[in-house]
Design a protein around this motif. Structure first.
Motif, PDB file in Angstrom:
ATOM      1  N   THR A  72      44.784  28.344  37.332  1.00 41.00           N
ATOM      2  CA  THR A  72      45.477  28.271  35.925  1.00 41.00           C
ATOM      3  C   THR A  72      46.566  29.244  35.831  1.00 41.00           C
ATOM      4  N   ASP A 141      54.697  11.242  26.824  1.00 43.18           N
ATOM      5  CA  ASP A 141      54.432  12.355  27.486  1.00 43.18           C
ATOM      6  C   ASP A 141      53.855  13.189  26.368  1.00 43.18           C
ATOM      7  N   THR A 155      44.841  16.622  24.648  1.00 43.11           N
ATOM      8  CA  THR A 155      44.975  18.237  24.296  1.00 43.11           C
ATOM      9  C   THR A 155      45.693  17.889  22.937  1.00 43.11           C
ATOM     10  N   PHE A 274      48.724  15.001  27.379  1.00 39.88           N
ATOM     11  CA  PHE A 274      47.876  14.907  28.417  1.00 39.88           C
ATOM     12  C   PHE A 274      47.890  16.101  29.195  1.00 39.88           C
ATOM     13  N   GLY A 275      47.037  16.608  30.094  1.00 39.89           N
ATOM     14  CA  GLY A 275      47.202  17.677  30.866  1.00 39.89           C
ATOM     15  C   GLY A 275      46.399  18.923  30.764  1.00 39.89           C
ATOM     16  N   ARG A 278      47.275  22.603  32.608  1.00 37.88           N
ATOM     17  CA  ARG A 278      47.907  22.395  33.690  1.00 37.88           C
ATOM     18  C   ARG A 278      49.051  21.130  33.629  1.00 37.88           C
ATOM     19  N   LEU A 279      49.939  21.542  32.527  1.00 35.59           N
ATOM     20  CA  LEU A 279      50.973  20.667  32.099  1.00 35.59           C
ATOM     21  C   LEU A 279      51.962  20.368  33.212  1.00 35.59           C
ATOM     22  N   PRO A 280      52.626  18.837  32.949  1.00 33.52           N
ATOM     23  CA  PRO A 280      53.699  18.998  33.991  1.00 33.52           C
ATOM     24  C   PRO A 280      54.855  19.828  33.487  1.00 33.52           C
ATOM     25  N   ARG A 284      55.751  21.240  29.354  1.00 32.35           N
ATOM     26  CA  ARG A 284      55.573  22.691  28.967  1.00 32.35           C
ATOM     27  C   ARG A 284      56.675  23.160  28.258  1.00 32.35           C
TER      28      ARG A 284
END
Length: 309
Positions: A72, A141, A155, A274-275, A278-280, A284
């Motif tokens: 990460t 998203d 999250t 989601f994510g 480790r976000l798209p 972020r």
């Protein structure tokens, strides 16, 4: 010189290669040098990360934690350098955002012009609804939620807390009088919501404890903006988030009643996505941009107009 990022990269390469010799070959260094780098990490942490045998390597419990966190952190460094080297113009794609009608209008929409100017290749697909959307089914998203959250794998990033107030227009109060206690609500017209999750009950403080008061009135609506407009039109009392009616309170077109009875009636506001860590990239970037002004907006609450005696 401290080279923790380099040591992390070396550790990841050893784990993924499955041996010191193969990782050393890939990194063009000797196995002994690589082994010393991993030993330095273990010495600094005071924990063994790898179990070594003649046949294979295996991660300890601490090793798994270090492995996942290192992935990460290193991904974050790469993203940071890409952002700074390529600039905002490199961030593109469509971002689907959902928010309640009131929060979207007064909090999200004012930020969008600056965001779109900073990231010209991004498209924000914004949907406003007071119904709870399914992020997966609706291909959303980010959803901004006001109120309690159901347990889920999403999250949740808390943005702040907003008080709920009971308000009315001065014209309504002039015609019907000002409620002085929770019991007075039985003689007043109260505006409500028709969501499946809503109920015609307002929690109010009486004699030091919270009591649920059933209310009735001439209107049920599926969004806060309709309730706000009907309160402005003098149809009745409304119980609403302070952020939604802040400008009305400042202008005096709505005034607060029963202020002592609603103390402690608050709702948390979160961004859901989601994510995890480790976000798209587009998600972020948007969260990094909007979170500071949204948190400031929720904290910066002026004193509302209150009904006189």
């Amino acid at each position: 010189m401290d080279n923790r990022a380099g040591e992390m990269q070396a550790f990841l390469r050893v784990v993924e290669a499955g041996s010191f010799s193969e990782a050393a070959r890939q990194m063009r260094m000797t196995p002994s040098t690589l082994s010393k780098m991993i030993a330095r990490i273990e010495t600094r942490l005071g924990a063994r990360l790898l179990e070594r045998s003649t046949r294979r390597l295996s991660l300890t419990a601490e090793g798994w934690i270090y492995y996942e966190r290192s992935q990460t952190l290193l991904a974050g460094i790469e993203d940071l350098e890409r952002d700074l080297s390529q600039g905002a113009a490199s961030v593109g794609g469509t971002l689907r955002v959902s928010a309640s009608v009131g929060f979207g209008m007064v909090a999200i929409e004012p930020i969008l012009p600056a965001f779109c100017a900073a990231f010209p290749n991004m498209v924000v697909d914004l949907s406003l609804s007071d119904e709870v959307v399914d992020l997966y089914l609706d291909r959303t998203d980010i959803a901004f939620r006001v109120g309690s959250l159901a347990s889920s794998s999403l999250t949740a990033l808390k943005l702040g807390t907003a008080p709920r107030l009971i308000v009315a227009s001065p014209a309504y109060l002039a015609r019907n009088g000002t409620p002085r206690s929770a019991a007075d609500l039985a003689q007043h017209r109260c505006l409500g919501f028709n969501f499946r999750r809503s109920s015609p009950v307002w929690p109010l403080r009486e004699s030091g404890r919270m009591v649920d008061r059933t209310v009735t009135g001439p209107l049920l609506a599926n969004n806060g903006e309709t309730v706000r407009r009907m309160a402005l039109a003098g149809m009745g009392l409304a119980r609403m988030g302070e952020f939604h009616i802040r400008q009305d309170l400042a202008a005096g077109t709505l005034v607060e009643v029963l202020a002592e009875s609603v103390q402690g009636d608050t709702e948390d506001i979160h961004a859901l996505f989601f994510g995890g860590e480790r976000l798209p990239h587009r998600v972020r970037v948007f969260l990094d941009f909007v979170t500071p002004p949204l948190r400031a907006f929720l904290v910066d609450r002026p004193e509302p107009h209150r009904a006189g005696p």
